[in-house]
Design a protein around this motif. Structure first.
Motif, PDB file in Angstrom:
ATOM      1  N   ILE A 150      55.681 -46.447  -1.300  1.00 47.66           N
ATOM      2  CA  ILE A 150      56.147 -45.897  -2.582  1.00 47.66           C
ATOM      3  C   ILE A 150      57.547 -45.321  -2.434  1.00 47.66           C
ATOM      4  N   ALA A 151      57.780 -44.651  -1.325  1.00 53.84           N
ATOM      5  CA  ALA A 151      59.064 -43.969  -1.114  1.00 53.84           C
ATOM      6  C   ALA A 151      60.239 -44.937  -1.004  1.00 53.84           C
ATOM      7  N   THR A 152      59.972 -46.219  -0.726  1.00 53.84           N
ATOM      8  CA  THR A 152      61.071 -47.183  -0.619  1.00 53.84           C
ATOM      9  C   THR A 152      61.693 -47.486  -1.971  1.00 53.84           C
ATOM     10  N   ASN A 153      60.966 -47.191  -3.052  1.00 59.75           N
ATOM     11  CA  ASN A 153      61.472 -47.423  -4.410  1.00 59.75           C
ATOM     12  C   ASN A 153      61.860 -48.876  -4.654  1.00 59.75           C
ATOM     13  N   LYS A 154      61.170 -49.820  -4.014  1.00 61.08           N
ATOM     14  CA  LYS A 154      61.457 -51.234  -4.215  1.00 61.08           C
ATOM     15  C   LYS A 154      60.763 -51.734  -5.487  1.00 61.08           C
TER      16      LYS A 154
ATOM     17  N   MET B 155      58.496 -39.523  -6.643  1.00 60.82           N
ATOM     18  CA  MET B 155      58.178 -38.307  -7.393  1.00 60.82           C
ATOM     19  C   MET B 155      56.918 -38.459  -8.231  1.00 60.82           C
ATOM     20  N   LEU B 156      56.470 -39.705  -8.419  1.00 58.89           N
ATOM     21  CA  LEU B 156      55.292 -39.953  -9.256  1.00 58.89           C
ATOM     22  C   LEU B 156      54.004 -39.975  -8.453  1.00 58.89           C
ATOM     23  N   GLY B 157      54.095 -40.352  -7.177  1.00 61.36           N
ATOM     24  CA  GLY B 157      52.896 -40.519  -6.363  1.00 61.36           C
ATOM     25  C   GLY B 157      52.121 -39.227  -6.203  1.00 61.36           C
ATOM     26  N   SER B 158      50.800 -39.292  -6.314  1.00 61.20           N
ATOM     27  CA  SER B 158      49.928 -38.141  -6.126  1.00 61.20           C
ATOM     28  C   SER B 158      49.000 -38.407  -4.952  1.00 61.20           C
ATOM     29  N   GLY B 159      48.386 -37.357  -4.434  1.00 59.81           N
ATOM     30  CA  GLY B 159      47.496 -37.504  -3.287  1.00 59.81           C
ATOM     31  C   GLY B 159      48.102 -36.837  -2.076  1.00 59.81           C
ATOM     32  N   SER B 160      47.327 -35.981  -1.410  1.00 62.77           N
ATOM     33  CA  SER B 160      47.854 -35.191  -0.299  1.00 62.77           C
ATOM     34  C   SER B 160      48.072 -36.012   0.964  1.00 62.77           C
ATOM     35  N   SER B 161      47.121 -36.890   1.298  1.00 68.62           N
ATOM     36  CA  SER B 161      47.243 -37.649   2.540  1.00 68.62           C
ATOM     37  C   SER B 161      47.885 -39.011   2.319  1.00 68.62           C
ATOM     38  N   VAL B 162      47.371 -39.758   1.334  1.00 69.50           N
ATOM     39  CA  VAL B 162      47.922 -41.074   1.016  1.00 69.50           C
ATOM     40  C   VAL B 162      48.404 -41.064  -0.436  1.00 69.50           C
TER      41      VAL B 162
ATOM     42  N   GLN C  93      49.623 -42.121  -4.073  1.00 71.73           N
ATOM     43  CA  GLN C  93      49.227 -43.274  -4.882  1.00 71.73           C
ATOM     44  C   GLN C  93      49.718 -43.092  -6.306  1.00 71.73           C
ATOM     45  N   ILE C  94      50.156 -44.186  -6.915  1.00 73.59           N
ATOM     46  CA  ILE C  94      50.565 -44.181  -8.316  1.00 73.59           C
ATOM     47  C   ILE C  94      49.463 -44.827  -9.141  1.00 73.59           C
ATOM     48  N   ASN C  95      49.060 -44.157 -10.210  1.00 75.46           N
ATOM     49  CA  ASN C  95      48.024 -44.671 -11.104  1.00 75.46           C
ATOM     50  C   ASN C  95      48.596 -44.931 -12.486  1.00 75.46           C
ATOM     51  N   ASN C  96      47.807 -45.597 -13.326  1.00 73.20           N
ATOM     52  CA  ASN C  96      48.242 -45.847 -14.702  1.00 73.20           C
ATOM     53  C   ASN C  96      48.616 -44.553 -15.406  1.00 73.20           C
ATOM     54  N   GLY C  97      47.886 -43.490 -15.079  1.00 72.48           N
ATOM     55  CA  GLY C  97      48.154 -42.205 -15.714  1.00 72.48           C
ATOM     56  C   GLY C  97      49.484 -41.597 -15.337  1.00 72.48           C
ATOM     57  N   ASP C  98      50.087 -42.067 -14.243  1.00 71.92           N
ATOM     58  CA  ASP C  98      51.414 -41.581 -13.851  1.00 71.92           C
ATOM     59  C   ASP C  98      52.521 -42.330 -14.583  1.00 71.92           C
ATOM     60  N   ILE C  99      52.245 -43.598 -14.944  1.00 74.46           N
ATOM     61  CA  ILE C  99      53.267 -44.454 -15.556  1.00 74.46           C
ATOM     62  C   ILE C  99      53.243 -44.375 -17.083  1.00 74.46           C
ATOM     63  N   ALA C 100      52.050 -44.389 -17.677  1.00 75.55           N
ATOM     64  CA  ALA C 100      51.925 -44.465 -19.139  1.00 75.55           C
ATOM     65  C   ALA C 100      52.671 -43.358 -19.884  1.00 75.55           C
ATOM     66  N   PRO C 101      52.686 -42.101 -19.391  1.00 74.90           N
ATOM     67  CA  PRO C 101      53.369 -41.037 -20.158  1.00 74.90           C
ATOM     68  C   PRO C 101      54.887 -41.052 -20.060  1.00 74.90           C
ATOM     69  N   LEU C 102      55.451 -41.880 -19.187  1.00 72.95           N
ATOM     70  CA  LEU C 102      56.910 -41.891 -19.038  1.00 72.95           C
ATOM     71  C   LEU C 102      57.587 -42.207 -20.377  1.00 72.95           C
ATOM     72  N   GLN C 103      58.660 -41.475 -20.661  1.00 68.37           N
ATOM     73  CA  GLN C 103      59.381 -41.637 -21.921  1.00 68.37           C
ATOM     74  C   GLN C 103      60.600 -42.530 -21.718  1.00 68.37           C
TER      75      GLN C 103
END
Length: 382
Positions: free
Chosen positions: A80-84, A123-130, A132-142
């Protein structure tokens, strides 16, 4: 940009993740590209996913596809951090660690893709150890949504700037390849040594030392003006400024040393092992770096840099360790290289200097083009 409507991404796009394919149905001669996270990091495919992929599968397998015009990116783990991000130019299937954003009728694929160029996935990824980006992280983006014709104009403008930037970067790659080609022409492969040059140990052509780290309990030590490099910063031929800097007091009260301008740092640990960089000023380093100050009557540092770069993978076979494979100062001292006459080394260094002067000019145009691209992105999406 306030004159344009702000909309939620989830209201104008559909989101979905990839899925795993059993190994037996992934075929070399399949019709549909099967994209893995590693495919998103291929530098010569900077913006587009095409059919030139390592894996594919047959249409009759019946898997869900990402359609043409989908923006895809890693959704799980450190990738995720690579932003590719990539824009699909054909139907693809992707593994479960990839997410796709599929544009609806109100947004053009290219406009959506460039919007995501300004989104920091880390900045969107959640989860302490691994993470992860979910639909709920992307859908609210304006996103500010102009009319389709305006989107088309914006995407074309940004695409032109991005292509120019890619061409400039390719010029840098070609000049690096030219240096390597000249080396092979003059000296042959240093690993096979077809010219039968005398083999010498690195410890015999220069003085080798390692760096050190002052105690961080004294913050004043890190408020100086002496460059202090970590192995992770050895990413360019010439080192021209470190992230952290030391005071003379920090040098005096620690294992850190000041290495001479024109000497070369060599990474020793893990993924940074045998990364190289020539110092452009008197500088220091942490203990993850070795430094070689060559004897001027034996070797030219410019020649040694390229010789060592070419032999890097060969030397890395000597790394030791289970969880982390490292080199040490003794290993580096014992590494042998073929040593051609100094006059030939100096001739090679003169050629390198001229090529590096041209690279500096191209680098300036890259910086200017990057500034232009970033300014356009800020204008259209901030």
């Amino acid at each position: 940009m306030s004159k344009w409507e702000m909309v939620r991404l989830g209201d104008i796009c559909s989101l979905k993740s990839g899925n795993s394919l059993a190994e037996e149905i992934v075929l070399k001669d399949g019709e549909i590209p099967y994209i893995k996270v590693s495919d998103l990091s291929i530098e010569n495919n900077e913006t587009r996913i095409t059919r030139s992929t390592r894996y594919a599968y047959r249409k009759d397998v019946g898997r869900q596809l990402f359609p043409v015009g989908t923006t895809i990116f890693p959704k799980r783990g450190g990738a995720i951090a690579t932003n590719k991000k990539r824009l699909t130019t054909c139907e693809i299937c992707a593994d479960l660690n990839i997410m796709g954003v599929i544009p609806g009728s109100k947004i053009l694929p290219e406009f959506l893709y460039f919007y995501f160029q300004g989104v920091d996935l880390g900045m969107l990824g959640s989860g302490s150890s691994v993470p992860q980006i979910n639909n709920g992280d992307i859908a609210p983006l304006q996103i500010s949504l102009p009319p389709l014709e305006t989107q088309k104009h914006i995407a074309k403008t940004l695409d032109t700037a991005a292509e120019l930037l890619a061409k400039r970067k390719q010029q840098m790659v070609e000049m690096d390849n030219l240096i390597k080609s000249v080396f092979y022409d003059m000296f042959g492969d240093p690993i096979t040594n077809p010219q039968k040059w005398k083999l010498v140990r690195l410890g015999d052509i220069g003085e080798l030392n390692s760096g050190g780290t002052p105690t961080r309990t004294n913050r004043e030590y890190f408020l100086g003006d002496i460059d202090w490099y970590s192995a992770g910063e050895l990413n360019e031929r010439y080192l021209k400024g470190s992230k952290e800097k030391l005071t003379e007091e920090a040098i005096s009260n620690s294992a850190a040393k000041v290495f001479k301008k024109g000497s070369m740092l060599i990474g020793m640990y893990d993924t940074a092992a045998f990364k190289l960089g020539i110092l452009t000023d008197n500088s220091s380093s942490n203990q993850a770096c070795a430094n070689i100050d060559v004897k001027k009557n034996m070797a030219n540092i410019e020649w040694l840099y390229d010789c060592a770069q070419i032999m890097r993978e060969y030397f890395l076979k000597n790394r030791r360790g289970v969880r982390q494979k490292n080199l040490n100062l003794g290993m580096i001292r014992s590494f042998e290289i073929p040593l051609p006459p100094l006059i030939l080394q100096n001739q090679f260094a003169s050629i390198v200097t001229k090529i590096e002067e041209q690279k500096a000019l191209v680098k300036k145009t890259i910086d200017e083009t990057q500034y232009l691209f970033d300014s356009l992105m800020s204008k259209y999406f901030d």
